[in-house]
Design an enzyme around this catalytic site. Structure first.
Site, PDB file in Angstrom:
ATOM      1  N   ARG A 155       1.041  -1.418   0.034  1.00 46.51           N
ATOM      2  CA  ARG A 155       0.044   0.098   0.011  1.00 46.51           C
ATOM      3  C   ARG A 155       0.860   1.131  -0.002  1.00 46.51           C
ATOM      4  NH1 ARG A 155      -3.635  -0.686   4.888  1.00 46.51           N
ATOM      5  NH2 ARG A 155      -2.970  -2.661   5.074  1.00 46.51           N
TER       6      ARG A 155
ATOM      7  N   TYR B 280       0.384   4.714  -2.413  1.00 48.87           N
ATOM      8  CA  TYR B 280       0.210   5.880  -1.925  1.00 48.87           C
ATOM      9  C   TYR B 280       1.141   6.893  -2.294  1.00 48.87           C
ATOM     10  CZ  TYR B 280      -2.693   3.398   1.425  1.00 48.87           C
ATOM     11  OH  TYR B 280      -3.665   2.462   2.115  1.00 48.87           O
TER      12      TYR B 280
ATOM     13  N   TYR C  42     -13.104   9.130  -0.542  1.00 51.50           N
ATOM     14  CA  TYR C  42     -14.343   8.838   0.084  1.00 51.50           C
ATOM     15  C   TYR C  42     -14.187   9.024   1.616  1.00 51.50           C
ATOM     16  CZ  TYR C  42     -12.539   4.247   1.538  1.00 51.50           C
ATOM     17  OH  TYR C  42     -11.953   3.106   2.192  1.00 51.50           O
TER      18      TYR C  42
END
Ligand SMILES: C[S@@+](CC[C@H](N)C(=O)[O-])C[C@H]1O[C@@H](n2cnc3c(N)ncnc32)[C@H](O)[C@@H]1O
Length: 266
Positions: free
Chosen positions: A65, A69, A91
């Site tokens: 991840r 990012y 979101y």
């Protein structure tokens, strides 16, 4: 003309949670980059700004991840460095459990570029509403699931606890739908030290579509490893006990002890 980075949130529930500020920035920016979890919000963003592009293209199963990012951050910063107004929409609340939004703002400012964040409606806000929790009453701590384990966090059993990202506990790469049940068992073991295995917790998923109900699944801690979890699962752990008020502090603050269940007023 100097560039500007504006990070906004699209909320959790499609359309209704997107603030007027977020809509205005999305509509007026030179570039829009977004991460959404439902097609309705994605459609709204693209109708507000047809140049909008999804940052989800940087996710890949098994990819760290952190690398994803970094790619997102570089994409946001490129336009700002070129003097454009860039809107990045994430979101929920864009600053709640969103590493690249904070990172991009930090790095933009370090380079002398302008960068701001507008708040949004987070999963925590939805949880407060759906579970009827007011953090003023008993307090509320919150941790990221892997962080809780790695740093040996010890929850206060008299306060509410929210544990984020339980579906990815112990996994630093992106593997949606593949929760490691062994890692969930480790989380249960850690929480059971404070709450006991029979403590009833809630697997919570706020509704992301207007006509849908939230998932509010009560389960004993001991049974949590067998429960299917998703990328939208958050764990709510109610307090196990009440904390007794401190009479000395109540006296020191010259408060009425009866408000705290004690005998006489000072
Ligand atoms: C990367 S974070 C993003 C949080 C988001 N920025 C927010 O403000 O809610 C992802 C985690 O948020 C929580 N989450 C996301 N969507 C959710 C939902 N619909 N209901 C409950 N929790 C949710 C879960 O804990 C999930 O693992």
């Amino acid at each position: 003309m100097s560039g500007l980075l504006v990070v906004v949130g699209t909320g959790i529930k499609a359309v209704g949670h997107m603030t007027l500020d977020a809509r205005a920035w999305i509509g007026s920016a030179d570039e829009v980059h977004y991460v959404t979890t439902d097609p309705i919000t994605e459609g709204l963003i693209r109708s507000l700004n047809p140049r909008a592009a999804s940052l989800a293209r940087f996710y890949a199963v098994g990819r760290a991840r952190h690398d994803t990012y970094e790619a997102m951050t570089q994409t946001m910063l490129a336009g700002v460095r070129a003097g454009r107004t860039v809107c990045a929409a994430f979101y929920g609340h864009p600053g709640v459990f969103v590493y690249p939004s904070h990172d991009a703002i930090r790095r933009a400012r370090a380079e002398g570029l302008r960068a701001i964040m507008e708040p949004g409606v987070s999963a925590e806000d939805c949880l407060f509403a759906d579970l009827g929790l007011d953090p003023a009453v008993v307090g509320c701590a919150q941790y990221e699931a892997t962080d809780l384990l790695v740093y040996g966090r010890r929850p206060d059993p008299s306060a509410a606890l929210i544990v984020w990202q339980i579906g990815a506990v112990g996994d630093l790469s992106w593997n949606p739908g593949r929760t490691n049940a062994d890692n969930v068992a480790v989380l249960v073991e850690a929480l059971a030290r404070t709450y006991g295995l029979d403590h009833v917790v809630v697997v919570y998923e706020a509704a992301s579509l207007p006509t849908c109900a939230p998932r509010i699944q009560h389960v004993r801690l001991a049974d949590l490893p067998a429960v299917p979890l998703s990328t939208a699962s958050t764990l709510f752990v109610p307090p196990r006990e009440r904390r007794a008020p401190d009479p000395a502090m109540i006296a020191r603050l010259a408060l009425d002890g009866r408000r705290f269940g004690l005998g006489e007023a000072p």
